[in-house]
Design a protein around this motif. Structure first.
Motif, PDB file in Angstrom:
ATOM      1  N   LYS A 195      -1.959  -2.146 -11.031  1.00 18.21           N
ATOM      2  CA  LYS A 195      -2.366  -0.754 -11.877  1.00 18.21           C
ATOM      3  C   LYS A 195      -1.028   0.026 -11.997  1.00 18.21           C
ATOM      4  N   GLN A 196       0.031  -0.535 -11.344  1.00 16.83           N
ATOM      5  CA  GLN A 196       1.366   0.513 -11.321  1.00 16.83           C
ATOM      6  C   GLN A 196       1.979   0.292 -12.798  1.00 16.83           C
ATOM      7  N   LEU A 256      -0.443  -4.898  -7.478  1.00 14.37           N
ATOM      8  CA  LEU A 256       0.566  -3.992  -7.935  1.00 14.37           C
ATOM      9  C   LEU A 256      -0.010  -3.670  -9.493  1.00 14.37           C
ATOM     10  N   THR A 276       2.006   1.663  -3.727  1.00 15.35           N
ATOM     11  CA  THR A 276       1.279   2.028  -4.774  1.00 15.35           C
ATOM     12  C   THR A 276       0.827   3.311  -4.424  1.00 15.35           C
ATOM     13  N   ASN A 280       2.809   5.872  -6.029  1.00 15.47           N
ATOM     14  CA  ASN A 280       3.204   5.893  -7.587  1.00 15.47           C
ATOM     15  C   ASN A 280       4.619   4.928  -7.780  1.00 15.47           C
ATOM     16  N   TYR A 281       4.695   3.731  -7.248  1.00 18.38           N
ATOM     17  CA  TYR A 281       5.821   2.924  -7.570  1.00 18.38           C
ATOM     18  C   TYR A 281       5.688   2.455  -9.002  1.00 18.38           C
ATOM     19  N   GLN A 282       6.796   2.609  -9.611  1.00 19.00           N
ATOM     20  CA  GLN A 282       6.797   2.249 -10.995  1.00 19.00           C
ATOM     21  C   GLN A 282       8.227   2.081 -11.565  1.00 19.00           C
ATOM     22  N   ASP A 334       0.811  -1.138   0.173  1.00 14.32           N
ATOM     23  CA  ASP A 334       0.002   0.072  -0.025  1.00 14.32           C
ATOM     24  C   ASP A 334       0.878   1.297  -0.066  1.00 14.32           C
TER      25      ASP A 334
END
Ligand code: FEO
Length: 384
Positions: free
Chosen positions: A350-351, A348, A319, A322-324, A316
């Protein structure tokens, strides 16, 4: 402390705080910075936390004697900086508050007062002349609150950067800047990478000699390095090659598997492996490591058909920030119905721009020949 011949430090150190912003441990305390610009007109840059009003007003008095203050510039309304505003306005009845329109709405909400007869609303590019010094304002919405406005002193080339370039730690403790600045950035600011990038573009156009943040030391050397780190962090790039292995283990079997992966990675020449026990670590350090390195492995026991709660909390945190742009491997453990890998993958989903390893490690209670083989395969993939 003189920063330039006209700019003085009047902030305070807090060593009483248990948790900064209600969640971050600060073993070396916290500094609430405030600055004084001495000119024909006198400006104070931000107040301090309400717990330090008396000390801050005394710092001001020590510099000013009986001279009145003309302007209190409020760059950011979070209470660690605005907490002494009302006391200041009472102590300096001639002073005018200079802030963004949004900041004045927040003053009304926090203090029931928006100083209609003692205020100056400023926006991007507005200027304030003090005499020798001319200040120009730089809007920085969502770095990391909407009302934030930063200030550039054209005369001394000083950039007052609000929370940007700040760090945990009081100023009477010596410590490396990057370590606690990184934990601060990824804890507090990292959701707003796009807005920080926009700010850096504006900063590029300014000739900056000194950065005066609201936390941490005044920065006057190697500014390129600080700006570079902020560019990497806010661009969601990896600062270093390395692998963070974040583990949520119940009886230690999942941790043994994670430790075996760490060993296998080191055997294959990985110079930086950070093995994190999510149940016992400082979660903010774990988040920092996930963003710092280019690869991440999540290892979790299955718990009530879900992931072990520490892992859920950790993901959480990632995410919401904006982990990417990373490679991710998943390891799960489960004695009768392993499900953690599926849950972690879904969390994860939607990342942006995450690449998952082909190998997912499945442990059934304890390490076995099969799971050891999978761990070696994952190590190979991560080191490809
Ligand atoms: Fe240092 Fe966002 O307050």
């Amino acid at each position: 402390m003189h920063i330039t011949s006209d700019i003085r430090y009047v902030g305070v150190n807090d060593h009483k705080l248990d948790l900064f912003e209600g969640q971050y441990i600060v073993p070396n305390g916290m500094a609430y910075n405030s600055y004084l610009i001495m000119d024909e007109k006198i400006a104070v840059m931000d107040s301090v936390d309400a717990g330090f009003t008396g000390e801050w007003l005394a710092n001001l008095r020590a510099e000013l004697g009986e001279r009145p203050v003309d302007y209190l510039i409020v760059q950011h309304m979070e209470p660690d900086h605005s907490g002494s505003l009302s006391a200041f306005m009472a102590a300096y009845p001639q002073a005018v508050v200079v802030a963004s329109a949004k900041a004045f709405s927040m003053m009304k909400a926090f203090f029931g007062e928006e100083y209609e007869d003692r205020r100056r609303i400023v926006k991007e590019s507005d200027k304030l002349a003090l005499g020798r010094h001319t200040l120009s304002f730089v809007a920085a919405p969502m770095v990391h609150w909407p009302e934030v406005i930063m200030t550039y002193d054209e005369t001394d080339k000083v950039f007052f950067s609000a929370d940007a370039f700040g760090k945990f730690g009081a100023l009477d403790v010596e410590e490396e800047w990057a370590c606690e600045a990184r934990r601060y950035y990824f804890g507090i600011v990292s959701k707003y990478g796009t807005q920080v990038q926009a700010l850096l573009k504006k900063a590029q156009k300014l000739d900056i000699s000194i950065i005066c943040p609201l936390h941490g030391p005044v920065l006057s050397e190697n500014l390129g390095e600080y700006l570079h780190l902020y560019d990497v962090w806010s661009g969601y790039g990896a600062e270093s090659e390395g692998i963070a292995i974040a583990c949520a283990s119940i009886y230690g079997h999942t941790m043994k598997a994670a430790a075996l992966l760490a060993d296998e990675l080191k055997k294959r020449g990985c110079k930086k492996v950070s093995l994190i026990d999510l149940a016992r670590c400082d979660m903010a350090e774990a988040v920092e490591d996930a963003f710092r390195y280019d690869r991440l492995v999540l290892a979790s026991a299955t718990y009530n058909g879900d992931v072990f709660p520490f892992m859920r909390t950790f993901i959480d945190h990632l995410t919401e920030r904006n982990y990417q742009n990373r490679t991710v491997g998943l390891m799960e453990n489960g004695s009768w119905a392993p499900n953690a890998a599926k849950v972690m993958r879904t969390m994860l989903d939607k990342q942006k721009n995450l690449t998952f390893t082909e190998t997912t490690v499945k442990i059934t209670s304890a390490l076995s020949d099969d799971s050891r083989t999978q761990i070696c395969a994952m190590a190979d993939e991560l080191m490809k």
